[in-house]
Design a protein around this motif. Structure first.
Motif, PDB file in Angstrom:
ATOM      1  N   ASP A  77       0.830  -1.195   0.000  1.00  0.00           N
ATOM      2  CA  ASP A  77       0.000   0.000   0.000  1.00  0.00           C
ATOM      3  C   ASP A  77       0.866   1.248   0.000  1.00  0.00           C
ATOM      4  OD1 ASP A  77      -2.273  -1.508   0.001  1.00  0.00           O
ATOM      5  OD2 ASP A  77      -2.627  -1.359   2.163  1.00  0.00           O
ATOM      6  N   ASP A  78       1.963   1.231   0.795  1.00  0.00           N
ATOM      7  CA  ASP A  78       2.867   2.378   0.817  1.00  0.00           C
ATOM      8  C   ASP A  78       3.495   2.578  -0.551  1.00  0.00           C
ATOM      9  OD1 ASP A  78       2.319   2.746   3.451  1.00  0.00           O
ATOM     10  OD2 ASP A  78       4.142   1.778   4.203  1.00  0.00           O
ATOM     11  N   ARG A  79       3.912   1.467  -1.190  1.00  0.00           N
ATOM     12  CA  ARG A  79       4.549   1.571  -2.507  1.00  0.00           C
ATOM     13  C   ARG A  79       3.553   2.077  -3.532  1.00  0.00           C
ATOM     14  NH1 ARG A  79       6.791  -3.537  -5.951  1.00  0.00           N
ATOM     15  NH2 ARG A  79       7.412  -2.383  -7.794  1.00  0.00           N
ATOM     16  N   ARG A  80       2.319   1.598  -3.441  1.00  0.00           N
ATOM     17  CA  ARG A  80       1.313   2.026  -4.400  1.00  0.00           C
ATOM     18  C   ARG A  80       1.072   3.528  -4.273  1.00  0.00           C
ATOM     19  NH1 ARG A  80      -4.102  -1.094  -3.826  1.00  0.00           N
ATOM     20  NH2 ARG A  80      -4.163   0.154  -1.911  1.00  0.00           N
ATOM     21  N   MET A  81       1.068   4.052  -3.068  1.00  0.00           N
ATOM     22  CA  MET A  81       0.881   5.482  -2.883  1.00  0.00           C
ATOM     23  C   MET A  81       2.056   6.246  -3.464  1.00  0.00           C
ATOM     24  SD  MET A  81      -0.918   5.966   0.819  1.00  0.00           S
ATOM     25  CE  MET A  81      -1.061   7.726   0.527  1.00  0.00           C
ATOM     26  N   THR A  82       3.267   5.698  -3.309  1.00  0.00           N
ATOM     27  CA  THR A  82       4.433   6.353  -3.892  1.00  0.00           C
ATOM     28  C   THR A  82       4.326   6.406  -5.408  1.00  0.00           C
ATOM     29  OG1 THR A  82       5.827   5.622  -2.073  1.00  0.00           O
ATOM     30  CG2 THR A  82       6.950   6.237  -4.106  1.00  0.00           C
ATOM     31  N   ARG A  83       3.792   5.330  -6.006  1.00  0.00           N
ATOM     32  CA  ARG A  83       3.728   5.241  -7.454  1.00  0.00           C
ATOM     33  C   ARG A  83       2.656   6.136  -8.055  1.00  0.00           C
ATOM     34  NH1 ARG A  83       5.434  -0.176  -9.506  1.00  0.00           N
ATOM     35  NH2 ARG A  83       3.677  -0.073 -10.942  1.00  0.00           N
ATOM     36  N   THR A  84       1.595   6.443  -7.320  1.00  0.00           N
ATOM     37  CA  THR A  84       0.493   7.177  -7.929  1.00  0.00           C
ATOM     38  C   THR A  84       0.157   8.449  -7.159  1.00  0.00           C
ATOM     39  OG1 THR A  84      -1.085   5.816  -6.713  1.00  0.00           O
ATOM     40  CG2 THR A  84      -0.503   5.108  -8.937  1.00  0.00           C
ATOM     41  N   ASP A  85      -0.291   8.294  -5.903  1.00  0.00           N
ATOM     42  CA  ASP A  85      -0.775   9.438  -5.158  1.00  0.00           C
ATOM     43  C   ASP A  85       0.307  10.484  -4.928  1.00  0.00           C
ATOM     44  OD1 ASP A  85      -3.052   7.990  -5.115  1.00  0.00           O
ATOM     45  OD2 ASP A  85      -2.971   7.446  -3.002  1.00  0.00           O
ATOM     46  N   GLY A  86       1.577  10.082  -4.891  1.00  0.00           N
ATOM     47  CA  GLY A  86       2.644  11.027  -4.637  1.00  0.00           C
ATOM     48  C   GLY A  86       2.977  11.888  -5.833  1.00  0.00           C
ATOM     49  N   TYR A  87       2.502  11.549  -7.027  1.00  0.00           N
ATOM     50  CA  TYR A  87       2.818  12.298  -8.228  1.00  0.00           C
ATOM     51  C   TYR A  87       1.797  13.398  -8.400  1.00  0.00           C
ATOM     52  CZ  TYR A  87       4.111  13.193 -13.093  1.00  0.00           C
ATOM     53  OH  TYR A  87       4.516  13.798 -14.265  1.00  0.00           O
TER      54      TYR A  87
ATOM     55  N   LEU B 180       4.623  22.955  -4.504  1.00  0.00           N
ATOM     56  CA  LEU B 180       3.960  21.650  -4.485  1.00  0.00           C
ATOM     57  C   LEU B 180       4.874  20.559  -5.028  1.00  0.00           C
ATOM     58  CD1 LEU B 180       0.381  22.629  -5.745  1.00  0.00           C
ATOM     59  CD2 LEU B 180       1.061  22.067  -3.397  1.00  0.00           C
ATOM     60  N   LEU B 181       5.608  20.865  -6.093  1.00  0.00           N
ATOM     61  CA  LEU B 181       6.536  19.879  -6.645  1.00  0.00           C
ATOM     62  C   LEU B 181       7.619  19.523  -5.638  1.00  0.00           C
ATOM     63  CD1 LEU B 181       7.063  21.230 -10.286  1.00  0.00           C
ATOM     64  CD2 LEU B 181       5.940  19.091  -9.654  1.00  0.00           C
ATOM     65  N   ALA B 182       8.200  20.536  -5.022  1.00  0.00           N
ATOM     66  CA  ALA B 182       9.275  20.292  -4.056  1.00  0.00           C
ATOM     67  C   ALA B 182       8.774  19.491  -2.865  1.00  0.00           C
ATOM     68  CB  ALA B 182       9.873  21.613  -3.598  1.00  0.00           C
ATOM     69  N   ASP B 183       7.548  19.762  -2.435  1.00  0.00           N
ATOM     70  CA  ASP B 183       6.980  19.023  -1.310  1.00  0.00           C
ATOM     71  C   ASP B 183       6.844  17.537  -1.613  1.00  0.00           C
ATOM     72  OD1 ASP B 183       6.830  21.288   0.197  1.00  0.00           O
ATOM     73  OD2 ASP B 183       4.676  21.626  -0.105  1.00  0.00           O
TER      74      ASP B 183
END
Length: 281
Positions: free
Chosen positions: A14-24, A189-192
Motif C-alpha cells: 500500500d505504501d509503494r502504491r501510494m508512492t507510485r500514484t498518489d505522490g505524483y 507543491l513539486l518540491a513538497d
C-alpha cells in the motif's frame, strides 16, 4: 506470525502504491493530462527528435521509452525502428498509451525508480521530463544505464525550474505578477513531493559519473508560444485543488489567472528543458 507477516507485506505494498500514484502531483489519470501531453509534444518534440536523429536511431533498434506518458515519442520511435525493431514504452500509468500498443511497440506498467529494467541490451534508452519527479532518481538512472548494450545511447531530458523559475520573465504588470506567484506555488507543491527543481543542470555530470562516454548537453527554452499557454492552463486546472488546499492561492486568483492566460496577451515561458546524452562503453 504468518498473519502479521502478510499484513506487513500488504501495508508495504500500500505504501509503494501510494508512492507510485498518489505522490505524483500530475497524475496521468486526470482529464487535463492529455492536454499537457499535447502541449509537451508541440513544445519539445522537435528538440527530442533532433537529438534522437543525431544518435542514429534507425531500423532494427531496440529502444526503451521511460515514463512515456503520451504517444508522440513512442510513435516516432516505432516508425524509425520499423518491423525489425522494438520499442518498450513504460510508465506507472499506461492508460494514455493504449493507442500505441501494437508491434513494434510493447507497453508495460513499470516504475523506473523501484523496479529492475524491463529488459537489457537496448540500443537506446530515453526519458523526457521524468526523472525530476522520481524520488529515487539515482536508482532510476542506474537502471537505465544497466539496460543499455555496450555502445548503446542514453538520452535524458529534464526541466530545471530553479534555473528559470518564472512563468512571465517580463514581469511588467499585475497579471504577470500573479502568474509568477502561482508558478511559485506550483514549484512549492513539486518540491513538497520530492521533485528536484535543479535536476536538469546536473545531467551532464550524472551521466559521466554513471560511466557514459562522449557526454554532451544543450537546453531549449521557449519564451512564448500558444503551447505554453495551453500547458499552463491545463496544469493549473489539474493542480487547482492542491493550490487551494495548501493555501497557495484563492479560487478568485486562480480563476483570474486562467482568464488572463486565455486572453492571449501574456508572454508565457516554460522552465528550460536540458537534454543530455552519452554512450555506454
Amino acid at each position: 506470525m504468518a498473519a502479521s507477516t502478510a499484513s506487513a507485506k500488504r501495508e508495504n505494498w500500500d505504501d509503494r502504491r501510494m508512492t507510485r500514484t498518489d505522490g505524483y502531483l500530475l497524475d496521468n489519470r486526470q482529464s487535463e493530462a492529455a492536454e499537457r501531453f499535447d502541449a509537451f509534444a508541440t513544445l519539445f518534440d522537435p528538440t527530442t527528435f533532433r537529438h534522437l536523429e543525431g544518435l542514429g536511431v534507425g531500423p532494427g533498434w531496440r529502444c526503451w521509452e521511460v515514463g512515456a506518458g503520451g504517444t508522440s515519442v513512442v510513435a516516432w520511435l516505432a516508425k524509425k525502428v520499423g518491423p525489425t525493431g522494438k520499442v518498450v514504452a513504460t510508465d506507472i500509468d499506461t492508460s494514455r498509451l493504449a493507442a500505441a500498443a501494437r508491434p513494434p511497440v510493447e507497453v508495460r506498467v513499470h516504475d523506473v525508480g523501484v523496479e529492475e529494467p524491463p529488459a537489457e541490451g537496448f540500443d537506446l534508452v530515453h526519458a523526457r521530463l521524468v526523472l525530476v519527479h522520481v524520488p529515487d532518481r539515482e536508482r532510476a538512472l542506474r537502471s537505465m544505464v544497466k539496460a543499455l548494450r555496450p555502445g548503446g545511447r542514453l538520452l535524458v531530458e529534464d526541466g530545471d525550474p530553479a534555473l528559470q523559475p518564472l512563468l512571465c520573465p517580463d514581469e511588467h504588470g499585475p497579471e504577470q505578477q500573479l502568474a509568477n506567484r502561482l508558478r511559485h506555488g506550483f514549484r512549492t507543491l513539486l518540491a513538497d513531493r520530492g521533485a528536484d527543481l535543479s535536476y536538469g543542470r546536473k545531467l551532464p555530470r550524472l551521466l559521466r559519473e554513471a560511466g557514459l562516454q562522449r557526454v554532451e548537453a544543450d537546453a531549449y527554452f521557449p519564451v512564448t508560444s500558444p503551447a505554453c499557454a495551453a500547458l499552463e492552463s491545463a496544469t493549473v486546472r489539474q493542480i487547482r485543488d492542491r493550490l487551494l488546499g495548501a493555501g497557495l492561492a484563492t479560487a478568485e486568483e486562480i480563476d483570474r489567472h486562467l482568464a488572463n492566460v486565455a486572453s492571449g496577451t501574456m508572454d508565457l515561458a516554460t522552465a528550460p528543458m536540458i537534454s543530455a546524452w552519452g554512450r555506454k562503453a
